[in-house]
Design a protein around this motif. Structure first.
Motif, PDB file in Angstrom:
ATOM      1  N   CYS A   1      17.270  -2.291  -4.210  1.00 49.65           N
ATOM      2  CA  CYS A   1      16.074  -3.130  -4.088  1.00 49.65           C
ATOM      3  C   CYS A   1      16.459  -4.424  -3.382  1.00 49.65           C
ATOM      4  CB  CYS A   1      15.447  -3.405  -5.456  1.00 49.65           C
ATOM      5  SG  CYS A   1      16.488  -4.354  -6.589  1.00 49.65           S
ATOM      6  N   TYR A   2      15.853  -5.520  -3.758  1.00 51.12           N
ATOM      7  CA  TYR A   2      16.115  -6.809  -3.119  1.00 51.12           C
ATOM      8  C   TYR A   2      17.342  -7.497  -3.711  1.00 51.12           C
ATOM      9  CZ  TYR A   2      15.441 -11.749  -1.859  1.00 51.12           C
ATOM     10  OH  TYR A   2      15.626 -13.037  -1.409  1.00 51.12           O
ATOM     11  N   SER A   3      17.497  -7.412  -5.026  1.00 45.43           N
ATOM     12  CA  SER A   3      18.596  -8.134  -5.673  1.00 45.43           C
ATOM     13  C   SER A   3      19.388  -7.286  -6.670  1.00 45.43           C
ATOM     14  CB  SER A   3      18.047  -9.358  -6.412  1.00 45.43           C
ATOM     15  OG  SER A   3      17.168  -8.956  -7.442  1.00 45.43           O
ATOM     16  N   GLY A   4      19.016  -6.012  -6.821  1.00 46.10           N
ATOM     17  CA  GLY A   4      19.710  -5.143  -7.768  1.00 46.10           C
ATOM     18  C   GLY A   4      19.080  -5.098  -9.140  1.00 46.10           C
ATOM     19  N   ASN A   5      18.037  -5.882  -9.363  1.00 46.82           N
ATOM     20  CA  ASN A   5      17.411  -5.931 -10.687  1.00 46.82           C
ATOM     21  C   ASN A   5      16.358  -4.839 -10.875  1.00 46.82           C
ATOM     22  OD1 ASN A   5      18.896  -8.214 -11.583  1.00 46.82           O
ATOM     23  ND2 ASN A   5      17.584  -9.537 -10.353  1.00 46.82           N
ATOM     24  N   LYS A   6      15.398  -4.740  -9.966  1.00 39.98           N
ATOM     25  CA  LYS A   6      14.367  -3.703 -10.078  1.00 39.98           C
ATOM     26  C   LYS A   6      14.979  -2.313  -9.956  1.00 39.98           C
ATOM     27  CE  LYS A   6      10.373  -6.357  -8.406  1.00 39.98           C
ATOM     28  NZ  LYS A   6       9.313  -6.447  -7.366  1.00 39.98           N
ATOM     29  N   SER A   7      15.963  -2.183  -9.088  1.00 40.01           N
ATOM     30  CA  SER A   7      16.591  -0.871  -8.911  1.00 40.01           C
ATOM     31  C   SER A   7      17.317  -0.445 -10.181  1.00 40.01           C
ATOM     32  CB  SER A   7      17.570  -0.902  -7.732  1.00 40.01           C
ATOM     33  OG  SER A   7      18.577  -1.877  -7.916  1.00 40.01           O
ATOM     34  N   THR A   8      17.843  -1.408 -10.928  1.00 38.97           N
ATOM     35  CA  THR A   8      18.494  -1.090 -12.198  1.00 38.97           C
ATOM     36  C   THR A   8      17.486  -0.551 -13.203  1.00 38.97           C
ATOM     37  OG1 THR A   8      20.214  -2.775 -11.898  1.00 38.97           O
ATOM     38  CG2 THR A   8      19.774  -2.057 -14.151  1.00 38.97           C
TER      39      THR A   8
ATOM     40  N   ALA B   1      15.042   7.174   2.617  1.00 40.26           N
ATOM     41  CA  ALA B   1      14.674   6.594   1.316  1.00 40.26           C
ATOM     42  C   ALA B   1      13.191   6.770   1.031  1.00 40.26           C
ATOM     43  CB  ALA B   1      15.028   5.114   1.293  1.00 40.26           C
ATOM     44  N   ILE B   2      12.874   6.958  -0.252  1.00 41.01           N
ATOM     45  CA  ILE B   2      11.479   6.993  -0.676  1.00 41.01           C
ATOM     46  C   ILE B   2      11.191   5.723  -1.468  1.00 41.01           C
ATOM     47  CG2 ILE B   2      11.422   9.508  -0.733  1.00 41.01           C
ATOM     48  CD1 ILE B   2      11.582   9.349  -3.795  1.00 41.01           C
ATOM     49  N   ASN B   3       9.965   5.308  -1.501  1.00 37.29           N
ATOM     50  CA  ASN B   3       9.584   4.074  -2.187  1.00 37.29           C
ATOM     51  C   ASN B   3       9.086   4.390  -3.602  1.00 37.29           C
ATOM     52  OD1 ASN B   3       7.061   1.495  -1.804  1.00 37.29           O
ATOM     53  ND2 ASN B   3       9.170   1.289  -2.455  1.00 37.29           N
ATOM     54  N   VAL B   4       9.805   3.879  -4.597  1.00 35.01           N
ATOM     55  CA  VAL B   4       9.418   4.064  -5.995  1.00 35.01           C
ATOM     56  C   VAL B   4       9.527   2.707  -6.683  1.00 35.01           C
ATOM     57  CG1 VAL B   4       9.914   5.213  -8.178  1.00 35.01           C
ATOM     58  CG2 VAL B   4      10.310   6.425  -6.011  1.00 35.01           C
TER      59      VAL B   4
ATOM     60  N   ALA C   1      13.384   0.471  -4.373  1.00 31.92           N
ATOM     61  CA  ALA C   1      12.534  -0.010  -5.472  1.00 31.92           C
ATOM     62  C   ALA C   1      11.823  -1.323  -5.142  1.00 31.92           C
ATOM     63  CB  ALA C   1      13.376  -0.184  -6.728  1.00 31.92           C
ATOM     64  N   ARG C   2      11.809  -1.700  -3.883  1.00 34.33           N
ATOM     65  CA  ARG C   2      11.118  -2.932  -3.496  1.00 34.33           C
ATOM     66  C   ARG C   2       9.607  -2.703  -3.407  1.00 34.33           C
ATOM     67  NH1 ARG C   2      13.387  -4.429   2.030  1.00 34.33           N
ATOM     68  NH2 ARG C   2      13.203  -2.155   2.267  1.00 34.33           N
TER      69      ARG C   2
ATOM     70  N   VAL D   1       8.981  -0.046  -9.937  1.00 34.52           N
ATOM     71  CA  VAL D   1       9.262  -0.032 -11.369  1.00 34.52           C
ATOM     72  C   VAL D   1       8.094   0.571 -12.148  1.00 34.52           C
ATOM     73  CG1 VAL D   1       9.623  -1.519 -13.381  1.00 34.52           C
ATOM     74  CG2 VAL D   1      10.829  -2.005 -11.240  1.00 34.52           C
ATOM     75  N   ASP D   2       6.888   0.371 -11.651  1.00 30.44           N
ATOM     76  CA  ASP D   2       5.689   0.788 -12.381  1.00 30.44           C
ATOM     77  C   ASP D   2       5.258   2.236 -12.147  1.00 30.44           C
ATOM     78  OD1 ASP D   2       5.421  -1.793 -13.453  1.00 30.44           O
ATOM     79  OD2 ASP D   2       4.403  -2.481 -11.639  1.00 30.44           O
ATOM     80  N   ASN D   3       5.824   2.894 -11.131  1.00 33.16           N
ATOM     81  CA  ASN D   3       5.340   4.261 -10.868  1.00 33.16           C
ATOM     82  C   ASN D   3       6.448   5.306 -10.832  1.00 33.16           C
ATOM     83  OD1 ASN D   3       6.589   3.727  -8.443  1.00 33.16           O
ATOM     84  ND2 ASN D   3       4.899   4.405  -7.145  1.00 33.16           N
ATOM     85  N   VAL D   4       7.492   5.077 -11.633  1.00 33.78           N
ATOM     86  CA  VAL D   4       8.603   6.026 -11.669  1.00 33.78           C
ATOM     87  C   VAL D   4       8.131   7.399 -12.139  1.00 33.78           C
ATOM     88  CG1 VAL D   4      10.867   6.536 -12.628  1.00 33.78           C
ATOM     89  CG2 VAL D   4      10.256   4.178 -12.089  1.00 33.78           C
ATOM     90  N   GLU D   5       7.359   7.441 -13.190  1.00 36.95           N
ATOM     91  CA  GLU D   5       6.925   8.727 -13.743  1.00 36.95           C
ATOM     92  C   GLU D   5       6.093   9.511 -12.739  1.00 36.95           C
ATOM     93  OE1 GLU D   5       5.348   8.891 -17.625  1.00 36.95           O
ATOM     94  OE2 GLU D   5       6.774   7.467 -18.471  1.00 36.95           O
ATOM     95  N   GLU D   6       5.239   8.817 -11.996  1.00 33.11           N
ATOM     96  CA  GLU D   6       4.416   9.496 -10.990  1.00 33.11           C
ATOM     97  C   GLU D   6       5.255  10.069  -9.854  1.00 33.11           C
ATOM     98  OE1 GLU D   6       3.903   6.637 -12.345  1.00 33.11           O
ATOM     99  OE2 GLU D   6       1.780   6.227 -12.732  1.00 33.11           O
TER     100      GLU D   6
END
Length: 243
Positions: free
Chosen positions: A206-213, A181-184, A167-168, A186-191
């Motif tokens: 992700c980088y710190s566990g926040n965006k991936s959450t 891994a695929i790159n997804v 999620a980075r 926060v803003d393009n999950v639905e796509e």
């Protein structure tokens, strides 16, 4: 000769006196090392910590309820270690002996038992939190939090064909990512949903566990049920990346 013998006798007497005194001196015992005590933590305090992206990095929260109860809804960023097998799995959290560890359950009873086990095994900063039935925490469901080492093992094996999501930002992903891994973002999950099977399970990092959450939570909202999130991001754990 007599003077010599007298001198020897005097020296022998002094030696016996010194040895005798040494034996009679009281022994000084080393003070036993202080044992840590379990501290209590109010639900409002723990919830505040979990809502702070920086503060939460200083605490490990362990939900000691059953897996079913944990999946139904648990404190954000908490891992699951069932009290029934808790002591047998302490190796999983061995790196946290000198860090803040918080135990939690429904009412505080099982978590108190877990907290005592931690203290008995050398953990130095242990808290027992107010139970989830006694405080309305901000919770997450159907997301299992795991450690970076566990994610790495999943990526290395991935026998079940799980979808691993990085999620980075794209530039960080392109510089290196976990195998498969695929790159997804926060803003393009639905796509990206078309590329994320619902029946294979998903693991996010992700980088710190926040965006991936956030990505993990979005997936759950879209109906995904087998979702894992790495608490450790690339900032905390040195993953084996490929380009």
């Amino acid at each position: 000769m007599k003077k010599y013998l007298s001198l020897v006798a005097i020296l022998a007497t002094l030696t016996l006196f010194v040895v005798g005194c040494a034996k009679n001196e009281p022994k000084t015992e080393e003070a036993p090392a202080e044992t840590a005590t379990v501290q209590t933590m109010e639900g409002s305090e723990l919830n505040k910590i979990m809502e702070d992206n920086k503060a939460k990095e200083n605490y490990l929260v362990i939900d000691v309820r059953s897996k079913d109860e944990y999946d139904a809804g648990h404190v954000k960023f908490a891992i699951n270690m069932d009290i029934e097998t808790f002591e047998d799995n302490l190796d999983r959290i061995a790196d946290f002996k000198d860090k803040n560890v918080v135990t939690i359950c429904n009412t505080g009873k099982k978590s108190a038992k877990a907290a005592d086990i931690l203290v008995a095994n050398g953990f130095t900063s242990v808290y027992n939190a107010q139970g989830v039935k006694d405080f309305e925490y901000t919770t997450m469901s159907q997301i299992e939090n795991i450690f970076g080492s566990e994610l790495q093992a999943i990526a290395d094996a991935n026998e079940e064909g799980l979808t691993i999501i990085d999620a980075r930002d794209a530039k960080d992903y392109e510089a290196g990512h976990l195998k498969g891994a695929i790159n997804v973002s926060v803003d393009n999950v639905e796509e990206a949903l078309a590329n994320i099977p619902m029946d294979k399970g998903v693991v996010t990092y992700c980088y710190s566990g926040n965006k991936s959450t956030v990505v993990a939570q979005t997936l759950v909202e879209k109906g995904y049920t087998n979702v894992k999130n790495s608490l450790d991001g690339t900032k905390e754990f040195e993953f084996n990346f490929e380009k």
